[in-house]
Design a protein around this motif. Structure first.
Motif, PDB file in Angstrom:
ATOM      1  N   ARG A 201      40.854  37.540 -84.940  1.00 20.59           N
ATOM      2  CA  ARG A 201      39.993  38.459 -84.208  1.00 20.59           C
ATOM      3  C   ARG A 201      38.653  38.646 -84.922  1.00 20.59           C
ATOM      4  O   ARG A 201      37.597  38.662 -84.288  1.00 20.59           O
ATOM      5  CB  ARG A 201      40.705  39.799 -84.031  1.00 20.59           C
ATOM      6  N   LYS A 202      38.705  38.753 -86.237  1.00 23.52           N
ATOM      7  CA  LYS A 202      37.467  38.918 -87.018  1.00 23.52           C
ATOM      8  C   LYS A 202      36.597  37.653 -86.940  1.00 23.52           C
ATOM      9  O   LYS A 202      35.373  37.736 -86.873  1.00 23.52           O
ATOM     10  CB  LYS A 202      37.805  39.233 -88.478  1.00 23.52           C
ATOM     11  N   ILE A 203      37.244  36.492 -86.957  1.00 14.69           N
ATOM     12  CA  ILE A 203      36.493  35.235 -86.843  1.00 14.69           C
ATOM     13  C   ILE A 203      35.782  35.168 -85.493  1.00 14.69           C
ATOM     14  O   ILE A 203      34.614  34.774 -85.397  1.00 14.69           O
ATOM     15  CB  ILE A 203      37.435  34.018 -87.010  1.00 14.69           C
ATOM     16  N   ARG A 204      36.503  35.574 -84.420  1.00 15.03           N
ATOM     17  CA  ARG A 204      35.900  35.547 -83.098  1.00 15.03           C
ATOM     18  C   ARG A 204      34.690  36.483 -83.033  1.00 15.03           C
ATOM     19  O   ARG A 204      33.624  36.110 -82.521  1.00 15.03           O
ATOM     20  CB  ARG A 204      36.936  35.958 -82.051  1.00 15.03           C
ATOM     21  N   ILE A 205      34.847  37.691 -83.561  1.00 18.73           N
ATOM     22  CA  ILE A 205      33.741  38.662 -83.555  1.00 18.73           C
ATOM     23  C   ILE A 205      32.565  38.137 -84.371  1.00 18.73           C
ATOM     24  O   ILE A 205      31.403  38.235 -83.963  1.00 18.73           O
ATOM     25  CB  ILE A 205      34.222  40.024 -84.101  1.00 18.73           C
ATOM     26  N   GLN A 206      32.908  37.562 -85.523  1.00 19.53           N
ATOM     27  CA  GLN A 206      31.847  37.019 -86.379  1.00 19.53           C
ATOM     28  C   GLN A 206      31.132  35.855 -85.690  1.00 19.53           C
ATOM     29  O   GLN A 206      29.903  35.734 -85.773  1.00 19.53           O
ATOM     30  CB  GLN A 206      32.447  36.548 -87.706  1.00 19.53           C
ATOM     31  N   ASN A 207      31.894  35.007 -84.995  1.00 18.40           N
ATOM     32  CA  ASN A 207      31.291  33.897 -84.249  1.00 18.40           C
ATOM     33  C   ASN A 207      30.323  34.412 -83.189  1.00 18.40           C
ATOM     34  O   ASN A 207      29.238  33.854 -82.989  1.00 18.40           O
ATOM     35  CB  ASN A 207      32.373  33.040 -83.593  1.00 18.40           C
ATOM     36  N   GLU A 208      30.735  35.475 -82.509  1.00 18.50           N
ATOM     37  CA  GLU A 208      29.868  36.053 -81.481  1.00 18.50           C
ATOM     38  C   GLU A 208      28.584  36.592 -82.096  1.00 18.50           C
ATOM     39  O   GLU A 208      27.488  36.404 -81.547  1.00 18.50           O
ATOM     40  CB  GLU A 208      30.614  37.171 -80.745  1.00 18.50           C
ATOM     41  N   GLN A 209      28.713  37.250 -83.251  1.00 22.44           N
ATOM     42  CA  GLN A 209      27.521  37.784 -83.932  1.00 22.44           C
ATOM     43  C   GLN A 209      26.621  36.651 -84.419  1.00 22.44           C
ATOM     44  O   GLN A 209      25.389  36.719 -84.280  1.00 22.44           O
ATOM     45  CB  GLN A 209      27.958  38.660 -85.106  1.00 22.44           C
ATOM     46  N   ILE A 210      27.257  35.614 -84.978  1.00 21.38           N
ATOM     47  CA  ILE A 210      26.473  34.471 -85.469  1.00 21.38           C
ATOM     48  C   ILE A 210      25.765  33.772 -84.311  1.00 21.38           C
ATOM     49  O   ILE A 210      24.586  33.399 -84.409  1.00 21.38           O
ATOM     50  CB  ILE A 210      27.382  33.478 -86.229  1.00 21.38           C
ATOM     51  N   GLN A 211      26.495  33.585 -83.204  1.00 21.06           N
ATOM     52  CA  GLN A 211      25.899  32.925 -82.048  1.00 21.06           C
ATOM     53  C   GLN A 211      24.723  33.720 -81.497  1.00 21.06           C
ATOM     54  O   GLN A 211      23.685  33.154 -81.119  1.00 21.06           O
ATOM     55  CB  GLN A 211      26.971  32.742 -80.963  1.00 21.06           C
ATOM     56  N   LYS A 212      24.884  35.046 -81.466  1.00 21.09           N
ATOM     57  CA  LYS A 212      23.795  35.900 -80.991  1.00 21.09           C
ATOM     58  C   LYS A 212      22.585  35.788 -81.911  1.00 21.09           C
ATOM     59  O   LYS A 212      21.441  35.658 -81.451  1.00 21.09           O
ATOM     60  CB  LYS A 212      24.282  37.347 -80.925  1.00 21.09           C
ATOM     61  N   ALA A 213      22.843  35.823 -83.226  1.00 21.36           N
ATOM     62  CA  ALA A 213      21.744  35.705 -84.196  1.00 21.36           C
ATOM     63  C   ALA A 213      21.080  34.330 -84.095  1.00 21.36           C
ATOM     64  O   ALA A 213      19.847  34.218 -84.166  1.00 21.36           O
ATOM     65  CB  ALA A 213      22.280  35.931 -85.615  1.00 21.36           C
ATOM     66  N   MET A 214      21.904  33.273 -83.928  1.00 21.04           N
ATOM     67  CA  MET A 214      21.356  31.922 -83.814  1.00 21.04           C
ATOM     68  C   MET A 214      20.497  31.792 -82.554  1.00 21.04           C
ATOM     69  O   MET A 214      19.446  31.135 -82.578  1.00 21.04           O
ATOM     70  CB  MET A 214      22.489  30.903 -83.777  1.00 21.04           C
ATOM     71  N   THR A 215      20.946  32.406 -81.462  1.00 21.84           N
ATOM     72  CA  THR A 215      20.168  32.365 -80.227  1.00 21.84           C
ATOM     73  C   THR A 215      18.817  33.048 -80.412  1.00 21.84           C
ATOM     74  O   THR A 215      17.775  32.538 -79.977  1.00 21.84           O
ATOM     75  CB  THR A 215      20.948  33.055 -79.086  1.00 21.84           C
ATOM     76  N   GLN A 216      18.837  34.203 -81.080  1.00 18.63           N
ATOM     77  CA  GLN A 216      17.588  34.914 -81.343  1.00 18.63           C
ATOM     78  C   GLN A 216      16.673  34.110 -82.251  1.00 18.63           C
ATOM     79  O   GLN A 216      15.465  34.003 -82.007  1.00 18.63           O
ATOM     80  CB  GLN A 216      17.887  36.279 -81.975  1.00 18.63           C
ATOM     81  N   LEU A 217      17.278  33.525 -83.300  1.00 16.39           N
ATOM     82  CA  LEU A 217      16.478  32.707 -84.221  1.00 16.39           C
ATOM     83  C   LEU A 217      15.892  31.494 -83.519  1.00 16.39           C
ATOM     84  O   LEU A 217      14.731  31.122 -83.755  1.00 16.39           O
ATOM     85  CB  LEU A 217      17.343  32.263 -85.413  1.00 16.39           C
ATOM     86  N   GLN A 218      16.699  30.851 -82.650  1.00 16.13           N
ATOM     87  CA  GLN A 218      16.208  29.684 -81.927  1.00 16.13           C
ATOM     88  C   GLN A 218      15.078  30.058 -80.984  1.00 16.13           C
ATOM     89  O   GLN A 218      14.087  29.320 -80.849  1.00 16.13           O
ATOM     90  CB  GLN A 218      17.363  29.042 -81.145  1.00 16.13           C
ATOM     91  N   ALA A 219      15.226  31.225 -80.341  1.00 21.19           N
ATOM     92  CA  ALA A 219      14.164  31.693 -79.447  1.00 21.19           C
ATOM     93  C   ALA A 219      12.874  31.951 -80.224  1.00 21.19           C
ATOM     94  O   ALA A 219      11.781  31.569 -79.782  1.00 21.19           O
ATOM     95  CB  ALA A 219      14.617  32.959 -78.727  1.00 21.19           C
ATOM     96  N   GLN A 220      13.021  32.595 -81.393  1.00 23.51           N
ATOM     97  CA  GLN A 220      11.847  32.847 -82.234  1.00 23.51           C
ATOM     98  C   GLN A 220      11.234  31.536 -82.730  1.00 23.51           C
ATOM     99  O   GLN A 220      10.008  31.384 -82.769  1.00 23.51           O
ATOM    100  CB  GLN A 220      12.243  33.725 -83.417  1.00 23.51           C
ATOM    101  N   LYS A 221      12.122  30.584 -83.085  1.00 21.63           N
ATOM    102  CA  LYS A 221      11.634  29.288 -83.558  1.00 21.63           C
ATOM    103  C   LYS A 221      10.890  28.554 -82.450  1.00 21.63           C
ATOM    104  O   LYS A 221       9.819  27.980 -82.680  1.00 21.63           O
ATOM    105  CB  LYS A 221      12.811  28.448 -84.047  1.00 21.63           C
ATOM    106  N   ASN A 222      11.461  28.590 -81.234  1.00 20.44           N
ATOM    107  CA  ASN A 222      10.802  27.916 -80.108  1.00 20.44           C
ATOM    108  C   ASN A 222       9.459  28.569 -79.790  1.00 20.44           C
ATOM    109  O   ASN A 222       8.476  27.880 -79.492  1.00 20.44           O
ATOM    110  CB  ASN A 222      11.707  27.967 -78.878  1.00 20.44           C
ATOM    111  N   GLU A 223       9.447  29.901 -79.864  1.00 17.56           N
ATOM    112  CA  GLU A 223       8.201  30.623 -79.600  1.00 17.56           C
ATOM    113  C   GLU A 223       7.147  30.288 -80.654  1.00 17.56           C
ATOM    114  O   GLU A 223       5.984  30.037 -80.335  1.00 17.56           O
ATOM    115  CB  GLU A 223       8.475  32.122 -79.580  1.00 17.56           C
TER     116      GLU A 223
END
Length: 551
Positions: A201-223
């Motif tokens: 359960r903790k791995i799943r939650i952490q994956n969701e947080q990491i994915q969200k952070a990666m999406t934000q970082l990718q958006a910032q990188k693309n911008e």
């Protein structure tokens, strides 16, 4: 992890084996010690009863080899001992077990021999006549007993180690195999034992947080990439070791590099000493900049340090094209020098003539001639200042911008009429050809442009030469052409004739006259009217200048 579980499991099992062994030995030793003491008490009571009934005869008739039997009188004198000569033995009244028996009918004590690693248990009973019967037995101490069973203990430990290793291996495998089989990207799809459910359960939650952070970082990188890739300025990021971290398309175009330069030393981009020194200063925490010539253009290099936790982490370099600025600055300096020269020449002439007249050196009959020269030089100054003002107005956009329909044919005819007297002095014929055409323009500026082109054609023409002024329509455009049969312009100087104060034949500049600003005014006027300038020339053949206006 498997090794750690394996090692810890073995250690725990071995520790348990040792603790169990020690506990069992302790329990058994305690149990047998109690049995030993109980047996000794029974034997002592039996012997005491026999001595009480039969005296010394009982003892001498008793066949006892394991236990030591001693009979002590009330005063402590040894009366009998089955292991030693009683006459040689010391008084026993101070022995612990004897003293206890004397006072409370029975006594027990244990004495330990370090030399023999043995313990001797004594039990004494007082009989009716006040004497004491003591029975003792020797037994081995715990260390001595352990030494006797050392080999079996070692064998048991070895078996325990082997068993522990097998058990630890199987246990560690059972624990780690489900962990190793977990799909970290999709942990919920993994089959694990119940104890690992919180972990999954903790791995799943952490994956969701990491994915969200990666999406934000990718958006910032693309911008960020979108911004930097569309910048006209060059953008470069290096770390404190001068390694290229990122660069945009402008850097690639300017220095002919590709994406492979990322991760390499900044020398791969440019090896000039000034460029490297600029970056080194930034990495030292000092803002630096310099102008770098590249491919015939000028670029301003700005290098700024990047700080992280009050320490320089690298540098950001911005490269801007300042070619036009440098060219304007050079033109300004050249213009200032030329203006100073052009102003100084007539002023010097006026000052010199005025000084001669002032000192009375000139005859009265020559005063008029000298005054005429002063007038001519003054008019030359006025024309120069007027042209400078006109050019300044065109540069700054201060000229009236209201455009009206103008017949370029009629305008040309009027300007030719004004210049015909000058042309006739050199026997130059001016021909006007073409048709009436209307263009949208600023009358005063067009008038100046036409006048300057025809005047230049007269100045640089030959005696008895010709000038053709032609107006014609070509594909929705109006073409105004001035063609002369003059001295022509060298091919290597065609690009410079529109510069301020530039003259092709400097040796005849004084004879020709003018301010050297005429063609500069034509160039700026053409720009104001969105007109195109074309020029063709051949030495000693003539020059043709075309102004192409949109209709």
């Amino acid at each position: 992890m498997k090794k750690k579980i394996f090692k810890n499991t073995i250690l725990i099992i071995l520790l348990l084996v040792v603790l169990c062994g020690v506990s069992i030995i302790g329990v058994l030793y305690s149990y047998f010690n109690k049995q030993y003491v109980s047996s000794l008490n029974q034997a002592a009571g039996y012997i005491a009863e026999g001595v009480n009934l039969s005296g010394l005869d009982f003892l001498t008739d008793l066949n006892e080899n394991e236990k030591r039997i001693t009979w002590v009188a009330a005063d402590g004198t040894v009366l009998y001992d089955n292991k030693a000569d009683p006459h040689t033995m010391e008084n026993h009244k101070n022995r612990t077990e004897i003293k206890q028996a004397m006072t409370s009918s029975a006594g027990t004590s244990v004495r330990y021999s370090k030399t023999l690693s043995e313990e001797t248990i004594y039990h004494a009973i007082r009989i009716a006549d006040g004497s004491v019967v003591r029975v003792s037995v020797v037994r081995k101490s715990v260390p001595a007993l352990l030494m006797k069973v050392l080999l079996p203990i070692i064998l048991v430990l070895l078996l325990g180690v082997e068993f522990s290793a097998i058990l630890a291996y199987r246990l560690s495998k059972q624990i780690t195999t489900p962990l190793e089989a977990i799909d970290l990207d999709h942990p919920d799809e993994s089959t694990v034992y119940d104890e690992l459910s919180p972990f999954i359960r903790k791995i799943r939650i952490q994956n969701e947080q990491i994915q969200k952070a990666m999406t934000q970082l990718q958006a910032q990188k693309n911008e960020f990439a979108l911004i930097t890739e569309n910048m006209q300025e060059g953008f470069l990021v290096v770390d404190k070791k001068e390694i290229v971290l990122s660069h945009n398309r402008s850097i690639s175009t300017l220095f002919d590099v590709d994406e492979s330069v990322d991760g390499k030393h900044v020398l791969e981009i440019n090896r000039s000493e000034e460029f490297i020194d600029c970056i080194k200063k930034a990495i030292q925490g000092i803002h630096s900049e310099y102008i770098c010539p590249v491919k015939g253009r000028f670029y301003n290099i700005y290098a700024n340090p990047v700080f992280r936790n009050n320490e320089v982490a690298g540098a950001v370099v911005i490269i801007t094209d300042v070619t036009e600025k440098e060219e304007r600055e050079n033109l300004r300096r050249e213009f200032s020098a030329n203006v100073s020269h052009e102003l100084k020449t007539p002023l010097t002439s006026i000052s010199g003539i005025a000084e001669i007249i002032k000192n009375g050196i000139v005859d009265e009959k020559d005063v008029k001639t000298f005054a005429g020269k002063i007038y001519d030089e003054a008019r030359r100054l006025i024309h120069l200042v007027e042209d400078i003002i006109k050019l300044s107005q065109l540069d700054e956009g201060e000229q009236a911008v209201e455009k009206t329909p103008i017949d370029i044919y009629d305008l040309s005819r009027i300007e030719i009429h004004h210049l015909e007297p000058v042309a006739e002095e050199r026997h130059i014929k001016i021909n006007l050809q073409g048709e009436h055409m209307m263009i949208s323009g600023i009358h005063s500026v067009l008038e100046e442009m036409v006048y300057n082109l025809i005047e230049n054609a007269i100045k640089y023409n030959k005696e008895d030469g010709t000038i053709d002024v032609m107006i014609k329509k070509k594909k929705h455009r109006c073409e105004f052409c001035v063609k002369d049969s003059g001295i022509g312009i060298p091919a290597d100087q065609l690009d410079r004739i529109f510069e301020r104060f530039y003259r092709v034949d400097k040796s005849h500049s004084k004879e020709i006259g003018g301010t050297g600003l005429g063609l500069s005014i034509v160039k700026h006027g053409a720009k104001l009217h969105n007109a195109e300038i074309k020029i063709e020339s051949a030495l000693n053949v003539g020059t043709e200048i075309n102004l192409i206006f949109p209709i």
